[in-house]
Design a protein around this motif. Sequence first.
Motif, short mmCIF file in Angstrom:
data_model
loop_
_atom_site.label_atom_id
_atom_site.label_comp_id
_atom_site.label_asym_id
_atom_site.label_seq_id
_atom_site.Cartn_x
_atom_site.Cartn_y
_atom_site.Cartn_z
N GLY A 87 -61.60 34.23 1.51
CA GLY A 87 -61.66 35.14 2.64
C GLY A 87 -60.60 36.22 2.63
N LEU A 88 -60.26 36.74 1.48
CA LEU A 88 -59.22 37.77 1.40
C LEU A 88 -59.75 39.09 1.95
CD1 LEU A 88 -56.32 38.07 0.36
CD2 LEU A 88 -57.25 38.86 -1.79
N GLN A 89 -58.93 39.79 2.71
CA GLN A 89 -59.37 41.01 3.38
C GLN A 89 -59.41 42.22 2.46
OE1 GLN A 89 -56.69 41.39 6.66
NE2 GLN A 89 -57.45 39.58 7.67
N MET A 90 -58.69 42.20 1.34
CA MET A 90 -58.66 43.34 0.43
C MET A 90 -58.78 42.87 -1.02
SD MET A 90 -54.64 44.52 0.26
CE MET A 90 -54.55 45.08 1.92
N ASN A 91 -58.88 43.82 -1.89
CA ASN A 91 -58.97 43.52 -3.32
C ASN A 91 -57.75 42.69 -3.75
OD1 ASN A 91 -58.99 43.62 -6.11
ND2 ASN A 91 -59.60 45.75 -6.21
N PRO A 92 -57.95 41.59 -4.48
CA PRO A 92 -56.81 40.76 -4.87
C PRO A 92 -55.81 41.48 -5.76
CG PRO A 92 -58.89 39.74 -5.55
CD PRO A 92 -59.22 41.00 -4.87
N TRP A 93 -56.26 42.40 -6.58
CA TRP A 93 -55.35 43.13 -7.46
C TRP A 93 -54.52 44.13 -6.65
CZ3 TRP A 93 -54.64 41.12 -12.06
CH2 TRP A 93 -55.63 40.29 -12.57
N LEU A 94 -55.11 44.74 -5.66
CA LEU A 94 -54.36 45.63 -4.78
C LEU A 94 -53.34 44.84 -3.96
CD1 LEU A 94 -53.90 48.43 -3.52
CD2 LEU A 94 -55.73 47.88 -1.91
N ALA A 95 -53.74 43.69 -3.47
CA ALA A 95 -52.83 42.82 -2.72
C ALA A 95 -51.67 42.38 -3.60
CB ALA A 95 -53.59 41.62 -2.17
N ALA A 96 -51.96 42.04 -4.86
CA ALA A 96 -50.90 41.63 -5.78
C ALA A 96 -49.97 42.81 -6.08
CB ALA A 96 -51.50 41.08 -7.07
N GLY A 97 -50.51 44.01 -6.13
CA GLY A 97 -49.67 45.19 -6.33
C GLY A 97 -48.72 45.42 -5.18
N LEU A 98 -49.20 45.21 -3.96
CA LEU A 98 -48.32 45.31 -2.79
C LEU A 98 -47.23 44.25 -2.81
CD1 LEU A 98 -50.94 46.01 0.02
CD2 LEU A 98 -49.28 47.61 -0.93
N VAL A 99 -47.61 43.04 -3.18
CA VAL A 99 -46.63 41.96 -3.28
C VAL A 99 -45.62 42.26 -4.38
CG1 VAL A 99 -46.34 39.51 -3.87
CG2 VAL A 99 -48.12 40.21 -2.28
N ALA A 100 -46.08 42.80 -5.50
CA ALA A 100 -45.18 43.14 -6.61
C ALA A 100 -44.17 44.20 -6.17
CB ALA A 100 -45.98 43.62 -7.81
N ALA A 101 -44.62 45.21 -5.47
CA ALA A 101 -43.71 46.26 -5.02
C ALA A 101 -42.69 45.72 -4.02
CB ALA A 101 -44.51 47.41 -4.40
N ALA A 102 -43.15 44.94 -3.06
CA ALA A 102 -42.24 44.42 -2.04
C ALA A 102 -41.26 43.41 -2.62
CB ALA A 102 -43.05 43.77 -0.91
N SER A 103 -41.74 42.51 -3.47
CA SER A 103 -40.83 41.50 -4.03
C SER A 103 -39.86 42.13 -5.04
CB SER A 103 -41.62 40.36 -4.67
OG SER A 103 -42.39 40.81 -5.75
N SER A 104 -40.29 43.15 -5.77
CA SER A 104 -39.37 43.84 -6.68
C SER A 104 -38.25 44.51 -5.91
CB SER A 104 -40.13 44.87 -7.51
OG SER A 104 -41.05 44.27 -8.35
N ALA A 105 -38.60 45.18 -4.82
CA ALA A 105 -37.57 45.82 -3.99
C ALA A 105 -36.62 44.78 -3.40
CB ALA A 105 -38.23 46.64 -2.89
N TYR A 106 -37.17 43.68 -2.94
CA TYR A 106 -36.36 42.62 -2.33
C TYR A 106 -35.38 42.01 -3.34
CZ TYR A 106 -35.28 38.13 -0.12
OH TYR A 106 -34.64 37.05 0.40
N PHE A 107 -35.90 41.57 -4.48
CA PHE A 107 -35.04 40.91 -5.47
C PHE A 107 -34.06 41.90 -6.11
CE2 PHE A 107 -38.56 37.72 -5.56
CZ PHE A 107 -37.80 36.67 -5.07
#
Length: 93
Positions: free
Chosen positions: A42-62
């Motif tokens: 039941g994901l609301q958006m494309n999984p690859w786009l969601a992973a890209g958002l997570v990658a950007a946010a986690s990269s900035a955080y770490f």
Amino acid sequence: MVLIDLLILSSLVRLLIRLEQPWWCAGLYTAYRLALFLVMPGLQMNPWLAAGLVAAASSAYFWTLSRLDSGGLVWWIVAIPGLLLLLWLVMWI
């Protein structure tokens, strides 16, 4: 699910303190979330786009945490709200 994410993120923060490799930590977290996104029906958006958002946010955080002194007050001020914001982003997706 939130507890598992919290446990994984806190473990990756400990790994960051030990190895000082923010890109490894961000990559491991992104790979974990991508695997979950691909199996979630039941994901609301494309999984690859969601992973890209997570990658950007986690990269900035770490990356931000790796630039700060791990024993200082500023590190804790960035670490805790940043962790909560990252968890909020993942739950929002």
